[in-house]
Design a protein around this motif. Sequence first.
Motif, PDB file in Angstrom:
ATOM      1  N   LEU A   1       4.977  39.497  11.453  1.00 27.72           N
ATOM      2  CA  LEU A   1       4.471  38.253  10.867  1.00 27.72           C
ATOM      3  C   LEU A   1       3.008  38.434  10.489  1.00 27.72           C
ATOM      4  O   LEU A   1       2.114  38.221  11.304  1.00 27.72           O
ATOM      5  N   THR A   2       2.782  38.803   9.255  1.00 24.34           N
ATOM      6  CA  THR A   2       1.407  38.980   8.786  1.00 24.34           C
ATOM      7  C   THR A   2       0.892  37.673   8.186  1.00 24.34           C
ATOM      8  O   THR A   2       1.685  36.820   7.745  1.00 24.34           O
ATOM      9  N   ARG A   3      -0.401  37.529   8.161  1.00 24.18           N
ATOM     10  CA  ARG A   3      -1.022  36.357   7.530  1.00 24.18           C
ATOM     11  C   ARG A   3      -0.614  36.292   6.062  1.00 24.18           C
ATOM     12  O   ARG A   3      -0.256  35.236   5.544  1.00 24.18           O
ATOM     13  N   THR A   4      -0.645  37.435   5.390  1.00 25.44           N
ATOM     14  CA  THR A   4      -0.284  37.476   3.971  1.00 25.44           C
ATOM     15  C   THR A   4       1.149  37.002   3.754  1.00 25.44           C
ATOM     16  O   THR A   4       1.419  36.212   2.847  1.00 25.44           O
ATOM     17  N   MET A   5       2.071  37.454   4.601  1.00 25.89           N
ATOM     18  CA  MET A   5       3.462  37.044   4.462  1.00 25.89           C
ATOM     19  C   MET A   5       3.613  35.542   4.659  1.00 25.89           C
ATOM     20  O   MET A   5       4.312  34.875   3.886  1.00 25.89           O
ATOM     21  N   ILE A   6       2.980  34.994   5.663  1.00 23.70           N
ATOM     22  CA  ILE A   6       3.093  33.560   5.953  1.00 23.70           C
ATOM     23  C   ILE A   6       2.528  32.723   4.808  1.00 23.70           C
ATOM     24  O   ILE A   6       3.157  31.767   4.354  1.00 23.70           O
ATOM     25  N   VAL A   7       1.360  33.106   4.306  1.00 26.30           N
ATOM     26  CA  VAL A   7       0.729  32.359   3.213  1.00 26.30           C
ATOM     27  C   VAL A   7       1.525  32.539   1.908  1.00 26.30           C
ATOM     28  O   VAL A   7       1.845  31.564   1.227  1.00 26.30           O
TER      29      VAL A   7
ATOM     30  N   VAL B   1      -2.621  29.240  11.059  1.00 21.72           N
ATOM     31  CA  VAL B   1      -1.570  28.914  10.094  1.00 21.72           C
ATOM     32  C   VAL B   1      -0.238  29.334  10.700  1.00 21.72           C
ATOM     33  O   VAL B   1      -0.195  30.194  11.593  1.00 21.72           O
ATOM     34  N   PHE B   2       0.841  28.729  10.232  1.00 24.27           N
ATOM     35  CA  PHE B   2       2.150  29.095  10.755  1.00 24.27           C
ATOM     36  C   PHE B   2       3.192  29.051   9.648  1.00 24.27           C
ATOM     37  O   PHE B   2       3.017  28.380   8.630  1.00 24.27           O
ATOM     38  N   MET B   3       4.296  29.765   9.872  1.00 27.05           N
ATOM     39  CA  MET B   3       5.366  29.905   8.882  1.00 27.05           C
ATOM     40  C   MET B   3       6.042  28.567   8.608  1.00 27.05           C
ATOM     41  O   MET B   3       6.256  27.773   9.521  1.00 27.05           O
TER      42      MET B   3
ATOM     43  N   LEU C   1      11.094  26.766   5.078  1.00 24.64           N
ATOM     44  CA  LEU C   1      11.803  27.398   3.963  1.00 24.64           C
ATOM     45  C   LEU C   1      11.804  28.915   4.105  1.00 24.64           C
ATOM     46  O   LEU C   1      12.804  29.575   3.802  1.00 24.64           O
ATOM     47  N   THR C   2      10.702  29.469   4.579  1.00 22.17           N
ATOM     48  CA  THR C   2      10.642  30.912   4.806  1.00 22.17           C
ATOM     49  C   THR C   2      11.586  31.303   5.935  1.00 22.17           C
ATOM     50  O   THR C   2      12.334  32.279   5.832  1.00 22.17           O
ATOM     51  N   THR C   3      11.570  30.540   7.016  1.00 22.81           N
ATOM     52  CA  THR C   3      12.473  30.823   8.127  1.00 22.81           C
ATOM     53  C   THR C   3      13.922  30.785   7.653  1.00 22.81           C
ATOM     54  O   THR C   3      14.720  31.673   7.970  1.00 22.81           O
ATOM     55  N   ASN C   4      14.271  29.782   6.878  1.00 24.46           N
ATOM     56  CA  ASN C   4      15.625  29.652   6.343  1.00 24.46           C
ATOM     57  C   ASN C   4      15.999  30.887   5.510  1.00 24.46           C
ATOM     58  O   ASN C   4      17.091  31.431   5.645  1.00 24.46           O
ATOM     59  N   GLY C   5      15.068  31.317   4.671  1.00 23.92           N
ATOM     60  CA  GLY C   5      15.312  32.498   3.844  1.00 23.92           C
ATOM     61  C   GLY C   5      15.484  33.766   4.666  1.00 23.92           C
ATOM     62  O   GLY C   5      16.320  34.625   4.352  1.00 23.92           O
ATOM     63  N   LEU C   6      14.695  33.913   5.728  1.00 22.27           N
ATOM     64  CA  LEU C   6      14.815  35.092   6.585  1.00 22.27           C
ATOM     65  C   LEU C   6      16.136  35.103   7.344  1.00 22.27           C
ATOM     66  O   LEU C   6      16.751  36.162   7.517  1.00 22.27           O
ATOM     67  N   VAL C   7      16.583  33.936   7.788  1.00 20.13           N
ATOM     68  CA  VAL C   7      17.881  33.839   8.458  1.00 20.13           C
ATOM     69  C   VAL C   7      18.995  34.215   7.475  1.00 20.13           C
ATOM     70  O   VAL C   7      19.907  34.981   7.814  1.00 20.13           O
ATOM     71  N   ASP C   8      18.924  33.710   6.263  1.00 18.00           N
ATOM     72  CA  ASP C   8      19.892  34.048   5.218  1.00 18.00           C
ATOM     73  C   ASP C   8      19.903  35.557   4.979  1.00 18.00           C
ATOM     74  O   ASP C   8      20.963  36.187   4.962  1.00 18.00           O
ATOM     75  N   ARG C   9      18.732  36.131   4.803  1.00 20.78           N
ATOM     76  CA  ARG C   9      18.610  37.579   4.557  1.00 20.78           C
ATOM     77  C   ARG C   9      19.208  38.379   5.708  1.00 20.78           C
ATOM     78  O   ARG C   9      19.901  39.377   5.500  1.00 20.78           O
ATOM     79  N   TYR C  10      18.940  37.958   6.923  1.00 20.67           N
ATOM     80  CA  TYR C  10      19.437  38.657   8.105  1.00 20.67           C
ATOM     81  C   TYR C  10      20.965  38.715   8.109  1.00 20.67           C
ATOM     82  O   TYR C  10      21.563  39.776   8.275  1.00 20.67           O
ATOM     83  N   VAL C  11      21.585  37.576   7.903  1.00 17.00           N
ATOM     84  CA  VAL C  11      23.052  37.519   7.954  1.00 17.00           C
ATOM     85  C   VAL C  11      23.673  38.216   6.747  1.00 17.00           C
ATOM     86  O   VAL C  11      24.639  38.975   6.892  1.00 17.00           O
TER      87      VAL C  11
ATOM     88  N   PRO D   1       6.176  28.014  16.909  1.00 18.39           N
ATOM     89  CA  PRO D   1       5.695  28.446  15.593  1.00 18.39           C
ATOM     90  C   PRO D   1       5.634  29.969  15.470  1.00 18.39           C
ATOM     91  O   PRO D   1       5.433  30.672  16.459  1.00 18.39           O
ATOM     92  N   ASN D   2       5.796  30.458  14.242  1.00 19.17           N
ATOM     93  CA  ASN D   2       5.563  31.869  13.925  1.00 19.17           C
ATOM     94  C   ASN D   2       4.134  31.991  13.426  1.00 19.17           C
ATOM     95  O   ASN D   2       3.801  31.502  12.341  1.00 19.17           O
ATOM     96  N   TYR D   3       3.275  32.627  14.232  1.00 19.37           N
ATOM     97  CA  TYR D   3       1.866  32.818  13.896  1.00 19.37           C
ATOM     98  C   TYR D   3       1.607  34.245  13.409  1.00 19.37           C
ATOM     99  O   TYR D   3       2.323  35.175  13.793  1.00 19.37           O
ATOM    100  N   PRO D   4       0.555  34.430  12.610  1.00 20.76           N
ATOM    101  CA  PRO D   4       0.188  35.777  12.176  1.00 20.76           C
ATOM    102  C   PRO D   4      -0.106  36.677  13.377  1.00 20.76           C
ATOM    103  O   PRO D   4      -0.641  36.230  14.389  1.00 20.76           O
ATOM    104  N   GLY D   5       0.270  37.946  13.223  1.00 16.92           N
ATOM    105  CA  GLY D   5       0.002  38.932  14.259  1.00 16.92           C
ATOM    106  C   GLY D   5       1.131  39.087  15.262  1.00 16.92           C
ATOM    107  O   GLY D   5       1.085  39.967  16.124  1.00 16.92           O
ATOM    108  N   ASP D   6       2.135  38.259  15.183  1.00 18.38           N
ATOM    109  CA  ASP D   6       3.265  38.321  16.097  1.00 18.38           C
ATOM    110  C   ASP D   6       4.427  39.024  15.381  1.00 18.38           C
ATOM    111  O   ASP D   6       4.302  39.433  14.228  1.00 18.38           O
ATOM    112  N   THR D   7       5.540  39.149  16.056  1.00 18.76           N
ATOM    113  CA  THR D   7       6.772  39.685  15.478  1.00 18.76           C
ATOM    114  C   THR D   7       7.908  38.747  15.869  1.00 18.76           C
ATOM    115  O   THR D   7       7.981  38.329  17.026  1.00 18.76           O
ATOM    116  N   MET D   8       8.756  38.420  14.901  1.00 23.39           N
ATOM    117  CA  MET D   8       9.954  37.645  15.211  1.00 23.39           C
ATOM    118  C   MET D   8      11.135  38.618  15.198  1.00 23.39           C
ATOM    119  O   MET D   8      11.304  39.390  14.256  1.00 23.39           O
TER     120      MET D   8
END
Length: 143
Positions: free
Chosen positions: A26-32, A59-61, A64-74, A94-101
């Motif tokens: 979870l990078t800042r760039t990805m979240i933004v 900032v946090f994810m 809509l991004t979470t939904n897209g990542l779940v879709d991509r995963y499946v 929340p998904n914060y920058p610098g973490d990993t989901m």
Amino acid sequence: MSENVVSRAYADVAVGEELPELAIPLTRTMIVATAIASRDYQDVHHDPSLAVERGSKDVFMNILTTNGLVDRYVTSWAGPAAVVKAIKIRLGAPNYPGDTMVLTGTVTEKRDGGRVEIKVRGVNAIGPHVTGTVVVQLQGSDA
């Protein structure tokens, strides 16, 4: 060189089958960038000082991004012939920058018409970020 991508067949899927884990940094760039790409201009998704002012640590994810990542995963597991019929998710930590989901999934049900239900969970260092189910229709059914 192209890779041969194979779709899952309904007959080859078993209830209880686990999908491979997917770790998403979870990078800042990805979240933004994903907030902006999904036209979610809420400041808590791109402005750190305003996010803090509103009670968040950063900032946090967005959902809509979470939904897209779940879709991509499946659909990465199911293959390109799979059709997503339903996604039902609930957000938690929340998904914060610098973490990993880390996304995990388990096949929980096979339905008539080639539909398969998958229980999905995405966890970060704080706890569960997303929980829910995805229903996909797989090839190889009589539907």
